[in-house]
Design a protein around this motif. Structure first.
Motif, PDB file in Angstrom:
ATOM      1  N   THR A  76       0.858  -1.186   0.000  1.00  0.00           N
ATOM      2  CA  THR A  76       0.000   0.000   0.000  1.00  0.00           C
ATOM      3  C   THR A  76       0.888   1.227   0.000  1.00  0.00           C
ATOM      4  OG1 THR A  76      -1.730  -1.156   1.231  1.00  0.00           O
ATOM      5  CG2 THR A  76      -1.825   1.246   1.201  1.00  0.00           C
ATOM      6  N   THR A  77       0.615   2.132  -0.921  1.00  0.00           N
ATOM      7  CA  THR A  77       1.407   3.358  -0.993  1.00  0.00           C
ATOM      8  C   THR A  77       0.489   4.562  -1.036  1.00  0.00           C
ATOM      9  OG1 THR A  77       3.133   4.517  -2.229  1.00  0.00           O
ATOM     10  CG2 THR A  77       1.546   3.268  -3.526  1.00  0.00           C
ATOM     11  N   TRP A  78       0.974   5.667  -0.470  1.00  0.00           N
ATOM     12  CA  TRP A  78       0.265   6.940  -0.491  1.00  0.00           C
ATOM     13  C   TRP A  78       1.082   7.902  -1.351  1.00  0.00           C
ATOM     14  CZ3 TRP A  78       0.408   3.524   3.407  1.00  0.00           C
ATOM     15  CH2 TRP A  78      -0.802   3.174   4.029  1.00  0.00           C
ATOM     16  N   LEU A  79       0.436   8.500  -2.352  1.00  0.00           N
ATOM     17  CA  LEU A  79       1.116   9.322  -3.348  1.00  0.00           C
ATOM     18  C   LEU A  79       0.635  10.759  -3.247  1.00  0.00           C
ATOM     19  CD1 LEU A  79       0.400   6.759  -6.182  1.00  0.00           C
ATOM     20  CD2 LEU A  79       2.623   7.052  -5.082  1.00  0.00           C
ATOM     21  N   ALA A  80       1.581  11.706  -3.271  1.00  0.00           N
ATOM     22  CA  ALA A  80       1.215  13.113  -3.176  1.00  0.00           C
ATOM     23  C   ALA A  80       2.401  13.962  -3.596  1.00  0.00           C
ATOM     24  CB  ALA A  80       0.783  13.472  -1.748  1.00  0.00           C
ATOM     25  N   SER A  81       2.108  15.200  -4.019  1.00  0.00           N
ATOM     26  CA  SER A  81       3.173  16.166  -4.239  1.00  0.00           C
ATOM     27  C   SER A  81       3.559  16.751  -2.883  1.00  0.00           C
ATOM     28  CB  SER A  81       2.707  17.289  -5.162  1.00  0.00           C
ATOM     29  OG  SER A  81       3.653  18.345  -5.169  1.00  0.00           O
ATOM     30  N   PRO A  82       4.854  16.662  -2.518  1.00  0.00           N
ATOM     31  CA  PRO A  82       5.271  17.174  -1.204  1.00  0.00           C
ATOM     32  C   PRO A  82       5.235  18.688  -1.100  1.00  0.00           C
ATOM     33  CG  PRO A  82       6.831  15.549  -2.060  1.00  0.00           C
ATOM     34  CD  PRO A  82       5.944  15.952  -3.197  1.00  0.00           C
ATOM     35  N   GLY A  83       4.988  19.388  -2.222  1.00  0.00           N
ATOM     36  CA  GLY A  83       4.892  20.839  -2.149  1.00  0.00           C
ATOM     37  C   GLY A  83       5.513  21.501  -3.354  1.00  0.00           C
ATOM     38  N   GLY A  84       5.273  22.807  -3.484  1.00  0.00           N
ATOM     39  CA  GLY A  84       5.825  23.562  -4.592  1.00  0.00           C
ATOM     40  C   GLY A  84       5.357  23.001  -5.926  1.00  0.00           C
ATOM     41  N   ASN A  85       6.273  22.923  -6.886  1.00  0.00           N
ATOM     42  CA  ASN A  85       5.962  22.367  -8.197  1.00  0.00           C
ATOM     43  C   ASN A  85       6.464  20.941  -8.332  1.00  0.00           C
ATOM     44  OD1 ASN A  85       4.734  24.764  -9.213  1.00  0.00           O
ATOM     45  ND2 ASN A  85       6.772  25.648  -9.554  1.00  0.00           N
ATOM     46  N   LEU A  86       6.673  20.277  -7.219  1.00  0.00           N
ATOM     47  CA  LEU A  86       7.186  18.910  -7.242  1.00  0.00           C
ATOM     48  C   LEU A  86       6.112  17.949  -7.738  1.00  0.00           C
ATOM     49  CD1 LEU A  86       9.071  18.906  -3.829  1.00  0.00           C
ATOM     50  CD2 LEU A  86      10.119  18.863  -6.091  1.00  0.00           C
ATOM     51  N   PRO A  87       6.509  16.904  -8.479  1.00  0.00           N
ATOM     52  CA  PRO A  87       5.529  15.911  -8.929  1.00  0.00           C
ATOM     53  C   PRO A  87       5.074  15.044  -7.764  1.00  0.00           C
ATOM     54  CG  PRO A  87       7.737  15.181  -9.456  1.00  0.00           C
ATOM     55  CD  PRO A  87       7.880  16.573  -8.906  1.00  0.00           C
ATOM     56  N   ALA A  88       3.974  14.336  -7.959  1.00  0.00           N
ATOM     57  CA  ALA A  88       3.543  13.365  -6.957  1.00  0.00           C
ATOM     58  C   ALA A  88       4.568  12.248  -6.862  1.00  0.00           C
ATOM     59  CB  ALA A  88       2.177  12.797  -7.323  1.00  0.00           C
ATOM     60  N   VAL A  89       4.885  11.854  -5.641  1.00  0.00           N
ATOM     61  CA  VAL A  89       5.833  10.765  -5.364  1.00  0.00           C
ATOM     62  C   VAL A  89       5.264   9.938  -4.214  1.00  0.00           C
ATOM     63  CG1 VAL A  89       7.832  12.122  -6.123  1.00  0.00           C
ATOM     64  CG2 VAL A  89       7.170  12.121  -3.698  1.00  0.00           C
ATOM     65  N   PRO A  90       5.772   8.726  -4.002  1.00  0.00           N
ATOM     66  CA  PRO A  90       5.350   7.981  -2.807  1.00  0.00           C
ATOM     67  C   PRO A  90       5.801   8.726  -1.548  1.00  0.00           C
ATOM     68  CG  PRO A  90       6.383   6.507  -4.410  1.00  0.00           C
ATOM     69  CD  PRO A  90       6.650   7.904  -4.870  1.00  0.00           C
ATOM     70  N   VAL A  91       4.857   9.043  -0.676  1.00  0.00           N
ATOM     71  CA  VAL A  91       5.195   9.713   0.580  1.00  0.00           C
ATOM     72  C   VAL A  91       5.169   8.732   1.750  1.00  0.00           C
ATOM     73  CG1 VAL A  91       4.477  11.995  -0.181  1.00  0.00           C
ATOM     74  CG2 VAL A  91       2.792  10.465   0.865  1.00  0.00           C
ATOM     75  N   ARG A  92       4.527   7.595   1.550  1.00  0.00           N
ATOM     76  CA  ARG A  92       4.588   6.504   2.545  1.00  0.00           C
ATOM     77  C   ARG A  92       4.270   5.194   1.833  1.00  0.00           C
ATOM     78  NH1 ARG A  92       1.172   7.096   7.979  1.00  0.00           N
ATOM     79  NH2 ARG A  92       2.337   9.068   7.881  1.00  0.00           N
ATOM     80  N   ILE A  93       4.930   4.128   2.239  1.00  0.00           N
ATOM     81  CA  ILE A  93       4.698   2.799   1.690  1.00  0.00           C
ATOM     82  C   ILE A  93       4.635   1.822   2.862  1.00  0.00           C
ATOM     83  CG2 ILE A  93       5.561   0.981   0.147  1.00  0.00           C
ATOM     84  CD1 ILE A  93       7.270   3.172  -1.221  1.00  0.00           C
ATOM     85  N   GLU A  94       3.698   0.880   2.822  1.00  0.00           N
ATOM     86  CA  GLU A  94       3.600  -0.134   3.864  1.00  0.00           C
ATOM     87  C   GLU A  94       3.410  -1.502   3.230  1.00  0.00           C
ATOM     88  OE1 GLU A  94       0.762   0.662   6.906  1.00  0.00           O
ATOM     89  OE2 GLU A  94       1.502   2.708   7.289  1.00  0.00           O
TER      90      GLU A  94
END
Length: 279
Positions: A241-259
């Motif tokens: 299970t992964t949670w995907l989001a842009s960490p801020g600014g103009n950054l692309p969405a990336v995995p921010v947590r994986i379990e």
């Protein structure tokens, strides 16, 4: 325990199409992740992602830390590259290097098109064999890193990002990845991580399909070996299970947590730091 590290790195990297999406600007990001197993910090992972108008490049370097470093100096370097066309990715090359003490092995997959693969293992103790798995089973196959990019690229261009099935080929085994969109959720910021806020939840269930590829010096074995820990719900499934989001600014969405689960305890991967730029 050193045999666990390829599995844990896979969990860290394995977080995995719509019509005529709008063109998106090029995006680059450099991430640092911490991998916890059974509550202990075991791995540090650095990863770079570059999404361009017509190609992608992604890399990952992992090494053991903490108590694990007292027993092993295991390291791994992974790089994938290929083409993008809207939400779709077409891998061209995947290189995986694993180093453990004096042992250094590199597996290179070259995607030749039409399901044809060239897999080279260095060093190899046996003559290289011809591709044994039928090409028709590998026509749409992605390496694990490109599988992650396929999700991130779809999000980048505004397409459906976590649906359907994806065949995943790691150079030895073929898996079916079933993707399930868990919708947008509010992710609480963990003490070990940097991100809290809205994120898209994506669940990836891996099912082994073929376990004897006859490539290089790999052992012939008709039974698929473990990739991730089997779940108690479905004996043949490996679930991430992964949670995907842009960490801020103009950054692309990336995995921010994986379990995920593993034979050594629950695996939790936290994004610790991120910056613009892939190098």
């Amino acid at each position: 325990m050193p045999r666990a590290f390829p599995t844990l790195a896979a969990a860290a990297s394995l977080a995995l199409t719509a019509t005529a999406p709008a063109l998106a600007a090029d995006a680059q990001a450099r991430m640092t992740y911490d991998v916890y197993v059974g509550g202990l910090r075991m791995l540090e992972v650095e990863s770079g992602l570059a999404l361009g108008a017509d190609r992608y490049d992604v890399d990952l370097s992992a090494h053991v830390v903490g108590i694990a470093a007292a027993f092993s100096d295991w390291r791994s370097n992974v790089r994938s590259s290929g083409a993008v066309d809207g939400p779709r990715v077409q891998p061209a090359r995947n290189v995986v290097q694993r180093i453990n003490g004096d042992s250094d092995k590199t597996t290179t997959i070259t995607f030749l098109g039409g399901g044809k693969m060239d897999v080279e293992i260095v060093p190899s103790t046996k003559p290289k064999r011809e591709q044994a798995i039928p090409p028709q089973q590998l026509v749409h196959a992605l390496d694990p890193m490109s599988g992650v990019v396929s999700i991130l690229q779809a999000m980048h261009v505004g397409a459906a990002a976590c649906t359907g099935q994806v065949p995943v080929f790691d150079g030895r085994r073929l898996y079916r990845a079933d993707l399930a969109d868990g919708g947008t959720v509010m992710l609480d910021k963990a003490e070990q991580g940097m991100y809290g806020g809205q994120a898209q939840r994506c669940t990836i269930s891996l099912t082994p399909m073929v376990g004897d590829f006859n490539f290089g010096d790999e052992r012939r074995n008709a039974k698929p070996t473990e990739y991730l820990q089997r779940t108690s719900r479905a004996p043949d499934q490996r679930v991430i299970t992964t949670w995907l989001a842009s960490p801020g600014g103009n950054l692309p969405a990336v995995p921010v947590r994986i379990e995920s689960e593993s034979p050594w305890g629950r695996v939790i991967v936290h994004l610790r730091a991120v910056a613009a730029g892939a190098s």
